[in-house]
Scaffold this motif. Structure first.
Motif, PDB file in Angstrom:
ATOM      1  N   HIS A  46      40.036  50.407  46.636  1.00 39.27           N
ATOM      2  CA  HIS A  46      39.399  49.156  45.744  1.00 39.27           C
ATOM      3  C   HIS A  46      37.760  49.621  46.272  1.00 39.27           C
ATOM      4  O   HIS A  46      37.367  49.831  47.375  1.00 39.27           O
ATOM      5  CB  HIS A  46      39.706  48.143  46.376  1.00 39.27           C
ATOM      6  N   GLN A  47      37.067  49.060  45.153  1.00 41.72           N
ATOM      7  CA  GLN A  47      35.685  48.546  45.639  1.00 41.72           C
ATOM      8  C   GLN A  47      35.602  47.133  45.979  1.00 41.72           C
ATOM      9  O   GLN A  47      36.647  46.530  45.941  1.00 41.72           O
ATOM     10  CB  GLN A  47      34.768  48.907  44.301  1.00 41.72           C
ATOM     11  N   PRO A  48      34.547  46.607  46.359  1.00 40.20           N
ATOM     12  CA  PRO A  48      34.274  45.374  46.973  1.00 40.20           C
ATOM     13  C   PRO A  48      35.108  44.062  45.932  1.00 40.20           C
ATOM     14  O   PRO A  48      35.192  43.128  46.438  1.00 40.20           O
ATOM     15  CB  PRO A  48      33.032  44.914  47.069  1.00 40.20           C
ATOM     16  N   HIS A  53      38.042  51.715  43.011  1.00 39.80           N
ATOM     17  CA  HIS A  53      36.482  52.260  42.994  1.00 39.80           C
ATOM     18  C   HIS A  53      36.453  53.592  42.100  1.00 39.80           C
ATOM     19  O   HIS A  53      37.210  54.344  42.024  1.00 39.80           O
ATOM     20  CB  HIS A  53      36.140  52.859  44.250  1.00 39.80           C
ATOM     21  N   SER A  94      40.073  48.859  33.979  1.00 41.45           N
ATOM     22  CA  SER A  94      40.284  49.022  35.420  1.00 41.45           C
ATOM     23  C   SER A  94      41.778  48.264  35.786  1.00 41.45           C
ATOM     24  O   SER A  94      42.369  47.764  34.942  1.00 41.45           O
ATOM     25  CB  SER A  94      39.269  47.865  35.889  1.00 41.45           C
TER      26      SER A  94
END
Length: 146
Positions: A46-48, A53, A94
């Motif tokens: 994951h990204q934040p 990501h 996503s």
């Protein structure tokens, strides 16, 4: 662990090493016209903001295309390996988790360069990302680089 050689990969494509092993990419089939792999997504990808990501897709595309290119080079008898020189990835949908499928297919294969398409789909077959990776074919040292 030593680096995997092209011959090692051809003899056992399911044995992930290096970055592929760390990210969890698993090759399920490979031949001179491409490969199929899976990746089980989790929080480590994951990204934040809780989705995968974009760099994950880029990195997996680079690896899958390079492996596909190397297999084709060996199948044709040209030999050597292939390294990425351009990676263009479009993110289409996503996701946060689940198993995704990665498929490569050749667009152009020449003596000096190759161009491969890499498509990412979710478990329902919906497209997640699409990459085009241009590869440079390179000769390997006669001693295997050792």
């Amino acid at each position: 662990m030593s680096e995997q050689t092209v011959d090692d990969f051809l003899n056992n494509p399911a044995a992930s090493v290096g970055f592929d092993a760390q990210i969890g990419q698993q090759i399920t089939s490979v031949d001179a016209d491409g490969l199929t792999a899976t990746l089980e997504l989790s929080g480590r990808h994951h990204q934040p903001f809780g989705i995968v990501h974009g760099g994950v897709y880029c990195a997996v595309a680079e690896s899958a295309a390079s492996m596909s290119g190397a297999v084709w080079l060996h199948h044709t008898g040209i030999g050597g390996t292939a390294v990425g020189v351009n990676n263009n990835t479009d993110f289409l949908r996503s996701v946060s988790e689940g198993t995704i499928t990665v498929r490569t297919s050749p667009i152009h294969r020449g003596r000096r360069q190759q161009l491969w398409a890499v498509d990412f789909t979710d478990a329902d077959g919906r497209p997640l990302a699409h990459s085009q990776v241009r590869l440079q074919n390179i000769e390997l040292p006669a001693d295997g680089g050792e």
